[in-house]
Design a protein around this motif. Sequence first.
Motif, mmCIF file in Angstrom:
data_model
loop_
_atom_site.group_PDB
_atom_site.id
_atom_site.type_symbol
_atom_site.label_atom_id
_atom_site.label_comp_id
_atom_site.label_asym_id
_atom_site.label_seq_id
_atom_site.Cartn_x
_atom_site.Cartn_y
_atom_site.Cartn_z
ATOM 1 N N LEU A 180 0.812 -1.215 0.000
ATOM 2 C CA LEU A 180 0.000 0.000 0.000
ATOM 3 C C LEU A 180 0.847 1.268 0.000
ATOM 4 N N ARG A 181 2.144 1.119 -0.135
ATOM 5 C CA ARG A 181 2.988 2.298 -0.268
ATOM 6 C C ARG A 181 2.574 3.074 -1.523
ATOM 7 N N ASN A 182 2.408 4.389 -1.375
ATOM 8 C CA ASN A 182 2.030 5.287 -2.484
ATOM 9 C C ASN A 182 0.678 4.938 -3.083
ATOM 10 N N VAL A 183 -0.179 4.242 -2.322
ATOM 11 C CA VAL A 183 -1.432 3.744 -2.881
ATOM 12 C C VAL A 183 -2.350 4.865 -3.359
ATOM 13 N N ALA A 184 -2.254 6.038 -2.763
ATOM 14 C CA ALA A 184 -3.111 7.142 -3.188
ATOM 15 C C ALA A 184 -2.802 7.587 -4.615
ATOM 16 N N THR A 185 -1.651 7.186 -5.146
ATOM 17 C CA THR A 185 -1.243 7.607 -6.496
ATOM 18 C C THR A 185 -1.451 6.527 -7.547
ATOM 19 N N THR A 186 -1.879 5.332 -7.156
ATOM 20 C CA THR A 186 -1.820 4.190 -8.083
ATOM 21 C C THR A 186 -3.186 3.694 -8.549
ATOM 22 N N ALA A 187 -4.183 4.561 -8.558
ATOM 23 C CA ALA A 187 -5.478 4.159 -9.117
ATOM 24 C C ALA A 187 -5.316 3.813 -10.596
ATOM 25 N N PRO A 188 -6.155 2.901 -11.120
ATOM 26 C CA PRO A 188 -7.219 2.135 -10.451
ATOM 27 C C PRO A 188 -6.653 0.953 -9.676
ATOM 28 N N TYR A 189 -7.518 0.309 -8.881
ATOM 29 C CA TYR A 189 -7.066 -0.676 -7.915
ATOM 30 C C TYR A 189 -7.575 -2.081 -8.202
ATOM 31 N N PHE A 190 -6.924 -3.036 -7.535
ATOM 32 C CA PHE A 190 -7.170 -4.483 -7.614
ATOM 33 C C PHE A 190 -6.475 -5.071 -8.846
ATOM 34 N N HIS A 191 -6.398 -6.382 -8.855
ATOM 35 C CA HIS A 191 -5.666 -7.069 -9.921
ATOM 36 C C HIS A 191 -6.300 -6.866 -11.294
ATOM 37 N N ASP A 192 -7.597 -6.534 -11.301
ATOM 38 C CA ASP A 192 -8.255 -6.279 -12.587
ATOM 39 C C ASP A 192 -8.501 -4.791 -12.828
ATOM 40 N N GLY A 193 -8.009 -3.942 -11.923
ATOM 41 C CA GLY A 193 -8.188 -2.503 -12.085
ATOM 42 C C GLY A 193 -9.625 -2.045 -12.021
ATOM 43 N N SER A 194 -10.485 -2.809 -11.341
ATOM 44 C CA SER A 194 -11.919 -2.529 -11.385
ATOM 45 C C SER A 194 -12.395 -1.497 -10.377
ATOM 46 N N ALA A 195 -11.533 -1.082 -9.445
ATOM 47 C CA ALA A 195 -11.922 -0.046 -8.477
ATOM 48 C C ALA A 195 -11.291 1.274 -8.917
ATOM 49 N N PRO A 196 -12.092 2.223 -9.368
ATOM 50 C CA PRO A 196 -11.527 3.448 -9.934
ATOM 51 C C PRO A 196 -10.946 4.410 -8.909
ATOM 52 N N THR A 197 -11.439 4.334 -7.665
ATOM 53 C CA THR A 197 -10.989 5.277 -6.646
ATOM 54 C C THR A 197 -10.585 4.533 -5.381
ATOM 55 N N LEU A 198 -9.804 5.194 -4.550
ATOM 56 C CA LEU A 198 -9.391 4.605 -3.284
ATOM 57 C C LEU A 198 -10.588 4.436 -2.353
ATOM 58 N N ASP A 199 -11.518 5.360 -2.392
ATOM 59 C CA ASP A 199 -12.748 5.247 -1.609
ATOM 60 C C ASP A 199 -13.484 3.953 -1.958
ATOM 61 N N ASP A 200 -13.644 3.705 -3.239
ATOM 62 C CA ASP A 200 -14.322 2.492 -3.692
ATOM 63 C C ASP A 200 -13.558 1.245 -3.281
ATOM 64 N N ALA A 201 -12.235 1.290 -3.424
ATOM 65 C CA ALA A 201 -11.414 0.126 -3.077
ATOM 66 C C ALA A 201 -11.512 -0.201 -1.597
ATOM 67 N N VAL A 202 -11.488 0.806 -0.746
ATOM 68 C CA VAL A 202 -11.573 0.577 0.704
ATOM 69 C C VAL A 202 -12.913 -0.056 1.066
ATOM 70 N N ARG A 203 -13.994 0.474 0.521
ATOM 71 C CA ARG A 203 -15.324 -0.080 0.821
ATOM 72 C C ARG A 203 -15.419 -1.541 0.383
ATOM 73 N N ARG A 204 -14.973 -1.810 -0.828
ATOM 74 C CA ARG A 204 -15.091 -3.170 -1.358
ATOM 75 C C ARG A 204 -14.184 -4.154 -0.634
ATOM 76 N N MET A 205 -12.974 -3.725 -0.285
ATOM 77 C CA MET A 205 -12.070 -4.592 0.455
ATOM 78 C C MET A 205 -12.637 -4.941 1.820
ATOM 79 N N ALA A 206 -13.174 -3.953 2.509
ATOM 80 C CA ALA A 206 -13.719 -4.191 3.847
ATOM 81 C C ALA A 206 -14.850 -5.216 3.801
ATOM 82 N N LEU A 207 -15.709 -5.110 2.810
ATOM 83 C CA LEU A 207 -16.838 -6.034 2.693
ATOM 84 C C LEU A 207 -16.363 -7.418 2.264
ATOM 85 N N ALA A 208 -15.520 -7.479 1.262
ATOM 86 C CA ALA A 208 -15.111 -8.767 0.701
ATOM 87 C C ALA A 208 -14.183 -9.546 1.625
ATOM 88 N N GLN A 209 -13.249 -8.849 2.262
ATOM 89 C CA GLN A 209 -12.220 -9.534 3.045
ATOM 90 C C GLN A 209 -12.509 -9.573 4.539
#
Length: 307
Positions: free
Chosen positions: A245-274
Amino acid sequence: MLALAGLHYWPALPQGAERPAETASIAVDEPITPIPEPILSEPLKVRLGERLFRDTRLSRDNSRSCASCHDISANGATGNRLDHGIDGTTLPLNTPTVFNSSLSFRLGWEGRYRSLDDQTVALLQAPHVTNITPGEVAQKLNSDPDIRNQFVVAYGGRPDADNIVDAIAMFERTLLTPGSRFDQWLKGDASALSPLEMDGYRLFKSLGCVSCHQGVNVGGNLFERHGIFHPLASPEPKLLRVPSLRNVATTAPYFHDGSAPTLDDAVRRMALAQLNSTLTDGEVKAIVAYLGTLTGEFRGKSVGAGP
């Protein structure tokens, strides 16, 4: 002195010096440690490696270099959901940043590579990436007197498959990004984080994010199955190396398929899924604020700030 990934780092304090009490109280019990400053023990090889990193002759048709997908003037990757290969095909996985990659225990989303040297060879030869062997690169470079002489100075011989790979890996080991505000806090600067960012870090720990994202690279040191409680992203590959997660605020989009466009979206989805946790807007805001403090510096500039 600690040897790590081919680099040598000296401790932050000289031997025998006492660490201030505030520093010890902040840093000792934390699951994350600061990124060290790199020491360039072989600058000639590193300089040559950087030249190779940008050289389009490292592709079969001379159309792309390592820097084509790993822009070190930006976030160490690209802003694309999925990049395209040398033949125009869409690559199957989002491009990870090259910054701090030497601090991870395995490389690539699936953790297939144990060293930067192994990864360099594999990516050069990959049909959809650059589609060339190190030996073929050597043939190209040996026809160029300037770079041939640079190899002679750095390695004592002409370009060959081994020293080409070694130089690139040597350069990549220097791509560390120390100096983040969170690292400043870890080193004892209690004013480096705002109250909101501190709340985000506490949530990051109490919710369990830190179970997978810890250590010097805030991740990168274990494998995990995604979609434990709920689907997260593309189902394959099922098992992934936990990303840094180093420099994660600069590396959008997120996940292995790039399906989370924003860090806000990635955090919400990670919390629910994991973690099976549905976060409030306030919790997401705090965690995102904390993640923003993990942005370090490269060559005196904040990662993502541009040339």
